[in-house]
Design a protein around this motif. Sequence first.
Motif, PDB file in Angstrom:
ATOM      1  N   ILE A 161      29.602  -5.169  -9.813  1.00  0.00           N
ATOM      2  CA  ILE A 161      30.439  -3.995  -9.565  1.00  0.00           C
ATOM      3  C   ILE A 161      31.070  -4.152  -8.190  1.00  0.00           C
ATOM      4  O   ILE A 161      30.373  -4.228  -7.176  1.00  0.00           O
ATOM      5  N   THR A 186      32.819   8.132  -7.442  1.00  0.00           N
ATOM      6  CA  THR A 186      31.785   9.010  -7.971  1.00  0.00           C
ATOM      7  C   THR A 186      32.160  10.460  -7.732  1.00  0.00           C
ATOM      8  O   THR A 186      32.611  10.824  -6.643  1.00  0.00           O
ATOM      9  N   ASP A 227      22.219   3.298 -11.953  1.00  0.00           N
ATOM     10  CA  ASP A 227      22.481   3.534 -10.535  1.00  0.00           C
ATOM     11  C   ASP A 227      21.522   2.792  -9.601  1.00  0.00           C
ATOM     12  O   ASP A 227      21.832   2.619  -8.411  1.00  0.00           O
ATOM     13  N   ASN A 255      25.468   7.075 -14.996  1.00  0.00           N
ATOM     14  CA  ASN A 255      24.414   6.914 -13.972  1.00  0.00           C
ATOM     15  C   ASN A 255      23.114   6.272 -14.458  1.00  0.00           C
ATOM     16  O   ASN A 255      22.115   6.295 -13.727  1.00  0.00           O
ATOM     17  N   TYR A 277      33.991   1.485  -7.310  1.00  0.00           N
ATOM     18  CA  TYR A 277      33.881   2.618  -8.231  1.00  0.00           C
ATOM     19  C   TYR A 277      34.024   3.896  -7.418  1.00  0.00           C
ATOM     20  O   TYR A 277      33.852   3.908  -6.204  1.00  0.00           O
ATOM     21  N   HIS A 325      30.660   8.249 -12.623  1.00  0.00           N
ATOM     22  CA  HIS A 325      31.429   7.175 -11.992  1.00  0.00           C
ATOM     23  C   HIS A 325      32.732   6.975 -12.765  1.00  0.00           C
ATOM     24  O   HIS A 325      32.793   7.148 -13.991  1.00  0.00           O
ATOM     25  N   LEU A 333      22.960   0.025  -7.387  1.00  0.00           N
ATOM     26  CA  LEU A 333      24.007   0.322  -6.412  1.00  0.00           C
ATOM     27  C   LEU A 333      23.488   0.429  -4.986  1.00  0.00           C
ATOM     28  O   LEU A 333      24.283   0.528  -4.053  1.00  0.00           O
ATOM     29  N   TYR A 378      25.320  -5.856 -12.393  1.00  0.00           N
ATOM     30  CA  TYR A 378      25.114  -5.093 -13.627  1.00  0.00           C
ATOM     31  C   TYR A 378      24.112  -5.861 -14.486  1.00  0.00           C
ATOM     32  O   TYR A 378      24.324  -7.036 -14.804  1.00  0.00           O
ATOM     33  N   HIS A 408      21.943  -6.939  -5.813  1.00  0.00           N
ATOM     34  CA  HIS A 408      22.721  -5.793  -5.352  1.00  0.00           C
ATOM     35  C   HIS A 408      24.077  -5.775  -6.042  1.00  0.00           C
ATOM     36  O   HIS A 408      24.832  -6.742  -5.991  1.00  0.00           O
ATOM     37  N   MET A 409      24.381  -4.674  -6.732  1.00  0.00           N
ATOM     38  CA  MET A 409      25.635  -4.469  -7.466  1.00  0.00           C
ATOM     39  C   MET A 409      25.747  -5.355  -8.704  1.00  0.00           C
ATOM     40  O   MET A 409      26.826  -5.432  -9.315  1.00  0.00           O
TER      41      MET A 409
END
Length: 585
Positions: free
Chosen positions: A439, A444, A505, A502, A442, A455, A508, A572, A569-570
């Motif tokens: 990601i 929110t 999440d 979410n 994005y 998101h 993130l 998906y 981290h980030m």
Amino acid sequence: MLKTVLLAALLHTAAPAKEKPDLKTPYEQGNGNQTATYQEAIAWYQKLDEAYEEVQMTPVGMTDVGRPLHLVIVSTDKDFDPASIHQKNKRILLIQNGIHPGEPEGIDATMMLVRDYLQDKKLRKQLDNVVLAIIPVYNIGGALNRNSHTRTNQNGPEEYGFRGNARNLDLNRDYIKTDSRNAQTFHQIFREWDPDVFMDNHTSNGADYQHVMTLIATQHNKLNPTLASYLSGKMVPTLYAEMKKDKFPMVPYMNHPAETPESGIIGFMESPRYATGYTTLYNTIGFVPETHMLKPFHQRVDATYKLMENMIETIHRDADEIGRLRQQAKRETLAQQKFPLDWQLDTTKVAQIPLLGYEARYKPSEVSGLERLYYDRKSPYSKKIKYYDEFTPTVTVEKPVAYIIPQAWREVIERLKTDGVQLQQLQRDTTLTLDTYYITDYKTSPRAYEGHYLHSGVQVETRHMPRQFFKGDYVVYLNQPANRFLVEVLEPQAVDSYFAWNFFDGILMQKEYFSSYVFEDLAAEYLRKDPTLRKKLEERKKQDPEFAKSARAQLDFVYKNTPHYEYTHMMYPVGRLMQDVKLPL
């Protein structure tokens, strides 16, 4: 012997005949401005079930308020098995009422409609090839929260239910995220019965006009093209023509960006959070009738009755065609390789449609003293207005062979199971090289929306990389009827994806960091050994003056380009397997 025969005859004559129960509905027993309570509706359907062998009412599953969700089946050949009904090439119409119990016309109209179809031979004939599946009251918690005030803009009935369910959720935003037990039970009903057509009865808000009934049909650009051609070219025109004959001329739902509809209206692009947005994913033609809030309740009930009557007649007439087109659409969806994830309105394509309206005027407000809008019912008009109903995809994705979902994301797995998705599990730990999204951006929502912080505007970067998966992780092949549903929920850029709602999440937030004074020396060493990284750092400083002034930002830049920065981290977590490889299943 003769005495015995005579006695038996007398006893037989004296035995009272079994009387049909009184099937007059609570609405009919009232003054035209009263709607059945939840308890009255269920009790009435129980009497209908007892009176007719062609009717079966069954509690299917629970709702958030602890009451079961009932399903009523009306099948004139007394076959209540959905698989058997489909094998007989009969069409199934699923009618849902009371998702917003303050909009109860469908509850009362459907009760009268079912009774009339069973008792009238001419109407009953239309059920030879059409089976009715009815949810009498979907939002039971809201129906039990009865009042006379929360539908501030509505003209009757005297009492009604509340929009929120027992968890204060709007169930017409819950079809994908499935936070409610109501939605979980609906998925069970929908996937088991696989209806050809779906109706979800509502009441509108918004502008004032002469029409009693407005209509949302499945947005044709989102529907499979084979079905969309039939829907727009034949089914919808038939319903409009028949409703006009019945003195209830219709207009599309008044979704207008300006204060009044004269400047034009926009077709409702329902995403899968909504009822017909969800049913579209399985090639079911969906409708949301929206009666006009300011019309008397009895008119709204009558209009809903007539629309359902015309719907049944149309499905009866086109039963073979609808069945053939749905089967073709299902085959095409199985073979489909590219799926749209987001849409935008095409303002270059516009139609002209007739509107029976009232002149919009302005006068000083008695509350604020400022100018306020009102509609002058002494000045009705008939005019053509612009109708924008063409949308084009803005984001499209190629479907993978399979998604690989780590078992840690159990909320996601549970929702896939609720929807009847075919899942398999890895039988041993496995390293797979596949496509993985990161990601990159994005937005929110700053306020809670239906229990979530949505998101949107999701941007991704795809990396082809080895990933470690474990025994018990899930494999979801896209060779099943749920293909389109799977793409909509598992692709993070989709409007109503599980990422948007979410459920992912945790990825993130960065979990490990560095202390600047410790990392300084290590960062300098990386820059000495990697001239390319040094060049990237210098270019970034030239391009971004604020970055050039921040020592911490520059250290962070180096950090994120070293093995010390956590790769999760980030990232998906759902992997996209693009080639069909043998897996330990």
